[in-house]
Write a protein that holds these residues in place. Sequence first.
Motif, PDB file in Angstrom:
ATOM      1  N   VAL A 187       0.849  -1.347  -0.092  1.00 52.58           N
ATOM      2  CA  VAL A 187       0.066  -0.051   0.164  1.00 52.58           C
ATOM      3  C   VAL A 187       0.966   1.096   0.062  1.00 52.58           C
ATOM      4  O   VAL A 187       0.466   2.349  -0.736  1.00 52.58           O
ATOM      5  CB  VAL A 187      -0.957  -0.026   1.096  1.00 52.58           C
TER       6      VAL A 187
ATOM      7  N   ASN B 242       2.485   1.562  -3.419  1.00 49.83           N
ATOM      8  CA  ASN B 242       1.280   2.281  -4.318  1.00 49.83           C
ATOM      9  C   ASN B 242       1.103   3.745  -4.222  1.00 49.83           C
ATOM     10  O   ASN B 242       0.795   4.442  -5.220  1.00 49.83           O
ATOM     11  CB  ASN B 242       0.014   1.713  -4.211  1.00 49.83           C
ATOM     12  N   ASN B 243       0.867   4.136  -2.843  1.00 54.91           N
ATOM     13  CA  ASN B 243       0.785   5.353  -2.649  1.00 54.91           C
ATOM     14  C   ASN B 243       1.814   6.396  -3.129  1.00 54.91           C
ATOM     15  O   ASN B 243       1.639   7.526  -3.341  1.00 54.91           O
ATOM     16  CB  ASN B 243       0.275   5.741  -1.414  1.00 54.91           C
TER      17      ASN B 243
ATOM     18  N   SER C 293      -6.341   7.113 -11.501  1.00 55.13           N
ATOM     19  CA  SER C 293      -6.283   6.127 -10.540  1.00 55.13           C
ATOM     20  C   SER C 293      -4.959   5.384 -10.437  1.00 55.13           C
ATOM     21  O   SER C 293      -4.621   4.663 -11.061  1.00 55.13           O
ATOM     22  CB  SER C 293      -7.300   4.974 -11.435  1.00 55.13           C
TER      23      SER C 293
ATOM     24  N   THR D 289      -4.099   3.075  -8.294  1.00 58.41           N
ATOM     25  CA  THR D 289      -4.098   1.763  -7.874  1.00 58.41           C
ATOM     26  C   THR D 289      -4.380   1.025  -9.352  1.00 58.41           C
ATOM     27  O   THR D 289      -3.851  -0.033  -9.495  1.00 58.41           O
ATOM     28  CB  THR D 289      -5.219   1.422  -7.016  1.00 58.41           C
ATOM     29  N   SER D 290      -5.297   1.550  -9.970  1.00 54.90           N
ATOM     30  CA  SER D 290      -5.525   0.972 -11.540  1.00 54.90           C
ATOM     31  C   SER D 290      -4.139   0.808 -12.164  1.00 54.90           C
ATOM     32  O   SER D 290      -3.775  -0.179 -12.845  1.00 54.90           O
ATOM     33  CB  SER D 290      -6.573   1.663 -12.128  1.00 54.90           C
TER      34      SER D 290
ATOM     35  N   ILE E 138      -1.730  -1.707 -10.434  1.00 53.92           N
ATOM     36  CA  ILE E 138      -1.929  -3.145 -10.547  1.00 53.92           C
ATOM     37  C   ILE E 138      -1.514  -3.697 -11.994  1.00 53.92           C
ATOM     38  O   ILE E 138      -0.989  -4.566 -12.110  1.00 53.92           O
ATOM     39  CB  ILE E 138      -3.481  -3.410 -10.605  1.00 53.92           C
TER      40      ILE E 138
ATOM     41  N   TYR F  75      -0.911  -8.334  -3.295  1.00 46.10           N
ATOM     42  CA  TYR F  75      -1.937  -8.141  -4.252  1.00 46.10           C
ATOM     43  C   TYR F  75      -2.981  -8.806  -4.051  1.00 46.10           C
ATOM     44  O   TYR F  75      -4.172  -8.629  -4.200  1.00 46.10           O
ATOM     45  CB  TYR F  75      -1.289  -7.895  -5.575  1.00 46.10           C
TER      46      TYR F  75
ATOM     47  N   ARG G 106     -10.092   7.216  -1.088  1.00 42.24           N
ATOM     48  CA  ARG G 106      -9.000   6.467  -0.386  1.00 42.24           C
ATOM     49  C   ARG G 106      -9.995   5.263   0.638  1.00 42.24           C
ATOM     50  O   ARG G 106     -11.089   5.840   1.373  1.00 42.24           O
ATOM     51  CB  ARG G 106      -8.521   7.313   0.696  1.00 42.24           C
TER      52      ARG G 106
ATOM     53  N   ASN H 194      -5.207   2.603   1.237  1.00 43.53           N
ATOM     54  CA  ASN H 194      -4.987   2.606  -0.290  1.00 43.53           C
ATOM     55  C   ASN H 194      -5.683   3.670  -1.230  1.00 43.53           C
ATOM     56  O   ASN H 194      -6.788   3.892  -0.632  1.00 43.53           O
ATOM     57  CB  ASN H 194      -5.383   1.399  -0.984  1.00 43.53           C
TER      58      ASN H 194
ATOM     59  N   TRP I 287      -7.636   5.085  -4.358  1.00 40.63           N
ATOM     60  CA  TRP I 287      -8.093   4.689  -5.411  1.00 40.63           C
ATOM     61  C   TRP I 287      -7.972   5.404  -6.543  1.00 40.63           C
ATOM     62  O   TRP I 287      -7.665   5.163  -7.762  1.00 40.63           O
ATOM     63  CB  TRP I 287      -9.410   3.978  -5.400  1.00 40.63           C
TER      64      TRP I 287
END
Length: 442
Positions: free
Chosen positions: A75, A78-79, A102, A104-105, A108, A143, A425, A431, A433
């Motif tokens: 997390v 990602n941030n 996004s 997170t998108s 991933i 993940y 969030r 996380n 989004w």
Amino acid sequence: MNRQKFSGVKNSFLQRRYAVSLGRRYVLAAASVVLFSVLGCSQVNTNTSALAQPGLSQPEPSLQKKTVVIDTKIVDANNKFGFKLFSEIAKPDINAKNINVSPTSIAIALAMTYNGANGSTQQAMAKTLELQGISLPELNSAYASLNKQLQNPDENVQLNIANSLWVNQDISLRPDFVQTTSNFYQAKVTNLDFQNVTATSTINDWVKDNTKGKIDKIVDKIEPNQALFLINAIYFNGKWSQEFDKSQTKPQPFYTASGQQKQHPMMSQTGEYRYYENPQFQAVSLPYGKDGKTSLYIFLPKQNSNLKAFSENLNAENWEKWMSNFSKREGAISLPRFQTNYDITLNDTLKALGMGEAFSNKANFSGIGDNLTISQVKHKTFIDVNEEGTEASAVTSVGIVATSLREPQEPFKMIVDRPFFYAIRDNQSKNIWFMGVIVEPA
């Protein structure tokens, strides 16, 4: 600025609450796509066949059904990546237009791609994605856990994450790569005749279905040298914990970065919110669902500041500091209904963040196949915020070719009548989004 409607908030606020009406749910959808193709007429290594036949059904993920613990390192990564990405995008002129991404998108999609990287290409991607010191098994398990933990966080909030791998029927991939995307990312794997005229619509139908129609197309055409498409879709369906009363929505001035005044529908609400204020900005958390596990955060720079100054301080370290300072406080908020589309090609952004090799002939994606390199990373988004909730979508395409206690405080007033930053969030995992800026509500 006309703010007389709030003049009596101090004396009347604590006795007044707007009724919460239960309406239809709103949808937040995000989709990420990774497109792989092969240079010239060459093919991915055919010595080992990863896929036996079209429409291959997938084995059940080998995940233990136990209480899931989120790996905070993933997390955090990602941030950190998300804020770096956003800052690079906003660098030219944050006041030029609305931005919506996004992280997170995108993360991933690139994490699945990262599974096929080796050598210095893998090192470059790890640096960009903030994955240094995290092994591939650890990354993939994290993940898988994140996916399992965050789905459907509240009875009034739905969150679904879907992945798919569409492979040209003439192409064979590394079995380990296919197994990893299937087991840990729960990707649906399908062989497809890319020369068939129905191939494009087949892929786009999956995207449309997994974003509840919010994204209806990601593949316009399939080039002759295309090898595969790797697609991620995120779907969020929720409603505000306290919906805005539509009868309280009135036209009010919104002041653009240039100082231009435009009348715009402004939603108004009073209540108790998680709130934070410092000399540079006001910030409020507007929760979704019964438990408020997910929120929309609004950051409004003070009159003596602006988005540019705010963005210069926007990083993962400051974000965590700000989050820790939010506390419950009575107040009133006026927020514009806003809707915006956003479209960007991320090649230059990712190169600036250290991923240049992945776009060059030196790229090493031998974990997927031979002679592969990223050709293009595109990102498209849509977001709509109104009285009932939030509707948003995002599409990311990566093309690959081969070469506590407190003193009582007075109610706050927060009139979001000028450019602001926002983020969606998950408050449990932390996380993020979506994040973006609105310089002019449409």
